[in-house]
Structures are given as C-alpha cells and as structure tokens.
Design a protein around this motif. Structure first.
Motif, PDB file in Angstrom:
ATOM      1  N   VAL A   1      -9.681 -44.559 -27.053  1.00 19.63           N
ATOM      2  CA  VAL A   1      -9.024 -45.082 -25.719  1.00 19.63           C
ATOM      3  C   VAL A   1     -10.154 -45.523 -24.969  1.00 19.63           C
ATOM      4  CG1 VAL A   1      -7.986 -44.142 -23.483  1.00 19.63           C
ATOM      5  CG2 VAL A   1      -7.145 -43.216 -25.920  1.00 19.63           C
ATOM      6  N   ALA A   2     -10.111 -46.769 -24.754  1.00 21.59           N
ATOM      7  CA  ALA A   2     -11.020 -47.376 -23.725  1.00 21.59           C
ATOM      8  C   ALA A   2     -10.570 -48.806 -23.263  1.00 21.59           C
ATOM      9  CB  ALA A   2     -12.485 -47.484 -24.467  1.00 21.59           C
ATOM     10  N   PRO A   3     -11.263 -49.097 -22.052  1.00 24.26           N
ATOM     11  CA  PRO A   3     -10.722 -50.484 -21.524  1.00 24.26           C
ATOM     12  C   PRO A   3     -11.407 -51.615 -22.471  1.00 24.26           C
ATOM     13  CG  PRO A   3     -11.957 -49.385 -19.983  1.00 24.26           C
ATOM     14  CD  PRO A   3     -12.033 -48.534 -21.106  1.00 24.26           C
ATOM     15  N   ILE A   4     -10.857 -52.641 -22.684  1.00 20.92           N
ATOM     16  CA  ILE A   4     -11.058 -53.730 -23.607  1.00 20.92           C
ATOM     17  C   ILE A   4     -12.543 -54.045 -23.642  1.00 20.92           C
ATOM     18  CG2 ILE A   4     -10.958 -56.124 -24.383  1.00 20.92           C
ATOM     19  CD1 ILE A   4      -8.034 -56.062 -23.606  1.00 20.92           C
ATOM     20  N   GLU A   5     -13.188 -54.259 -22.401  1.00 19.38           N
ATOM     21  CA  GLU A   5     -14.684 -54.533 -22.233  1.00 19.38           C
ATOM     22  C   GLU A   5     -15.548 -53.333 -22.973  1.00 19.38           C
ATOM     23  OE1 GLU A   5     -12.412 -54.118 -20.160  1.00 19.38           O
ATOM     24  OE2 GLU A   5     -13.162 -53.476 -18.011  1.00 19.38           O
TER      25      GLU A   5
ATOM     26  N   SER B   1       0.291 -49.958 -23.308  1.00 20.87           N
ATOM     27  CA  SER B   1      -0.331 -48.902 -22.310  1.00 20.87           C
ATOM     28  C   SER B   1      -1.917 -49.353 -22.245  1.00 20.87           C
ATOM     29  CB  SER B   1      -0.592 -47.337 -22.881  1.00 20.87           C
ATOM     30  OG  SER B   1       1.065 -46.734 -22.911  1.00 20.87           O
ATOM     31  N   PRO B   2      -2.397 -48.840 -20.843  1.00 20.47           N
ATOM     32  CA  PRO B   2      -3.823 -49.708 -20.863  1.00 20.47           C
ATOM     33  C   PRO B   2      -4.608 -48.618 -21.691  1.00 20.47           C
ATOM     34  CG  PRO B   2      -2.707 -48.772 -18.722  1.00 20.47           C
ATOM     35  CD  PRO B   2      -1.527 -48.682 -19.812  1.00 20.47           C
ATOM     36  N   GLU B   3      -5.855 -49.342 -22.141  1.00 24.01           N
ATOM     37  CA  GLU B   3      -7.039 -48.705 -22.512  1.00 24.01           C
ATOM     38  C   GLU B   3      -6.675 -48.384 -24.068  1.00 24.01           C
ATOM     39  OE1 GLU B   3      -8.559 -45.553 -20.257  1.00 24.01           O
ATOM     40  OE2 GLU B   3      -8.982 -47.218 -18.731  1.00 24.01           O
TER      41      GLU B   3
ATOM     42  N   TRP C   1     -12.398 -50.742 -33.152  1.00 25.28           N
ATOM     43  CA  TRP C   1     -11.234 -51.931 -33.074  1.00 25.28           C
ATOM     44  C   TRP C   1     -10.835 -52.291 -34.746  1.00 25.28           C
ATOM     45  CZ3 TRP C   1      -7.594 -54.726 -30.849  1.00 25.28           C
ATOM     46  CH2 TRP C   1      -7.017 -56.049 -31.407  1.00 25.28           C
ATOM     47  N   ASP C   2     -12.116 -52.373 -35.350  1.00 25.16           N
ATOM     48  CA  ASP C   2     -11.933 -52.540 -37.053  1.00 25.16           C
ATOM     49  C   ASP C   2     -11.225 -51.609 -37.578  1.00 25.16           C
ATOM     50  OD1 ASP C   2     -13.156 -55.304 -36.525  1.00 25.16           O
ATOM     51  OD2 ASP C   2     -14.928 -54.706 -37.266  1.00 25.16           O
TER      52      ASP C   2
END
Ligand code: NAD
Length: 265
Positions: A101-105, A154-156, A112-113
């Motif tokens: 869980v974390a914002p994209i930036e 959902s965000p993050e 991610w991988d």
C-alpha cells in the motif's frame, strides 16, 4: 461443515494455501474428498505438517510444494509434481497473493513487479501448465481468487488493483477458450476477509494513526463493506465447492462478489 464427499477421486492444487483464504479452500476441498496439493512460501516442515494433518483428518492424499509463484518454471514444476504424484490435476485454484500500500509516486517498482507476477502472471503460468491435461481428460475446474479490487479501485493499491482487474480479463479469455470443453474457468471477488494479508494493513493503520486494532478493523468495514462484517474463508470456500460441482458446469467466465455489499454501492 456439511460435506458429501462429492469430490472424491478429484485432485486439487490450491496456490497460497498455507494461510487465510487458500487454507480455508484447501480444507473445504479435502473435506469433500479431493486430494490436495498445498502451496506457499513457508518452510518445508510447516507445509509437510499441514499436508499430513489434512490427510489424516479427511482421509485424502495431501502433499506440499513450495513453488514461488513469481517463478514460472517453479509453477510448471508444481503442476507436473501434482500430476506425477497424484495422477492428475482436476481443480486449480489460483489464490496466492500479496499486497503493498503506497501512493503511485512512492510505490517501489520492485513491489509493482512482484505483485503483478504473484497476483496475475502466476494465474496465466499455472493455467498454461494445467490446461493440456485437463483438455485431454475433458474435465477441469479453474477458480481464480480475484477481489472486489478486480471491479473497483482504492487509492494506494495501484499494483493490486491492476493485477486483480487483469485476473478477471484472463478468466474471461480462458473461459472462452475452453467453452466447448468440460473445463470451466471462473473468478471469485471477496471483500474484506480477516487474514494475515488484511491484518497487516490494520496493524499498519493503527501504528500510523495511534488508534487501536479494533478501531481500525471497524474503520475498514465502515469504509467499504456495508454489512459491517468480515467475509470468512469458509464462505469463499463454499462457493469454490459449488463451482466444482455439476450444477456449475455452465457457469463460465463469471465473477462472483462475496463482499458484504462492497461493490453494490
Ligand atoms: P494470506 O496472506 O493469508 O495468504 C497468502 C498465501 O499466499 C500464503 O499461503 C502465502 O504463503 C502465499 N504466498 C505469498 N506469496 C507467495 C509466493 N511468492 N509464492 C507462493 N505462495 C505465496 O492472504 P489471503 O488474505 O488469504 O489472500 C489470498 C488471496 O485472496 C490473495 O490472492 C488475495 O489477494 C485475495 N483476497 C484477499 C482478501 C482479503 O480481504 N484477505 C480480499 C480479496 C481477495
């Protein structure tokens, strides 16, 4: 749990089945008489103890394979292991999954991988390995454990949501490619289930906000799940058992929400 032994003689592989939802599904399949291959990233002793206990409790054959679901060659090896040791692979439940869980930036590219590999690509690699023998026997059940996050965001949770949406697309394509066979492919989309994967998020939120674990459990439910109650692994497993039966032979490419009303909103 009421069981009928309806799956006696079938062989099932449940990925990520040493904990949480996968464990509930593997136990329910064994209770119905299916032979089981457990999988997870636990040590061999834990996996072996689990399979011994299941074999003794339900009178089935049960084994453990520690394939890392991020590794396609290990996935193919586990499918071969199932077929060699137990004679077939009739029921494949693609369940293993992780979360971050974390914002994209701020989202680490390595996370991610890993999430794409474990939560999405593993479903493709396991199906690719399992389908030829299922087609030869003209019977099979493939059930992909997606999520409400296969249907809404959902965000993050960028990687998780992207992977789970991908699982539904893959489920539809596999269902169409097997439509004229005795193999069905479907997905289940659970809402919040109180497993270690969700407990981690609750613990992190309580730490970050200085609240209690119970406050954070209630906050999760209030935010998303209108019933105000967690889904249980047993409730997800009961749907898996139904999808394995003859009554479900024409359910193909479907996604079932088991989510206390989450995506009805
Ligand atoms: P969990 O953390 O309790 O169990 C995850 C299982 O996956 C464990 O057996 C673990 O050993 C295994 N695993 C993790 N990484 C692996 C890897 N690289 N290779 C092989 N096995 C690996 O999680 P859970 O909550 O039971 O989640 C199971 C599935 O259900 C996941 O796909 C998850 O996305 C999905 N899901 C969970 C919820 C929920 O609220 N808990 C909701 C919707 C969907």
């Amino acid at each position: 749990m009421t069981t009928t032994g309806s799956l006696r003689g079938r062989v099932a592989l449940v990925t990520g089945s040493t904990s949480g939802i996968g464990l509930g599904i593997a136990r329910a399949l064994a209770a119905e008489g299916a032979d089981i291959v457990f999988n997870g990233i636990d040590d061999d002793a834990t996996g072996t103890a689990l399979s011994r206990d299941t074999a003794a409790r339900f009178g089935v054959r049960a084994l453990y394979h520690d394939a890392n679901m991020a590794q396609p060659t290990q996935i193919a090896d586990m499918v071969r292991f199932t077929q060699d040791k137990l004679g077939a692979l009739d029921i494949l439940v693609n369940n293993a999954g992780i979360q971050h869980v974390a914002p994209i930036e701020d989202f680490p590219a390595t996370k991610w991988d890993a999430i794409l590999a474990i939560n999405l690509s593993s479903n493709f690699h396991a199906m690719k390995a399992a389908l030829p023998a299922m087609k030869a026997r003209n019977w099979g059940r493939i059930i992909n454990i997606a999520s409400t996050h296969a249907l809404v965001g959902s965000p993050e949770k960028s990687a998780y949501v992207a992977a789970k949406h991908g699982v539904l697309g893959l489920t539809k394509v596999a269902a169409l490619e097997t439509a004229r066979t005795g193999i069905t492919v479907n997905a289940i989309c659970p809402g919040w289930v109180l497993t270690p994967l969700v407990q981690q998020q609750i613990d992190d939120n309580a730490r970050a906000r200085g609240t209690t674990i119970d406050d954070e459990k209630q906050a999760l439910l209030r935010a998303k799940q209108p019933s105000g109650e967690f889904v249980t692994p047993e409730q997800v497993a009961a749907l898996v058992i139904f999808l394995c039966g003859d009554a479900a032979a024409q359910i193909r490419g479907a996604a079932f929400n088991v989510d206390g009303g989450w995506v009805a909103q």
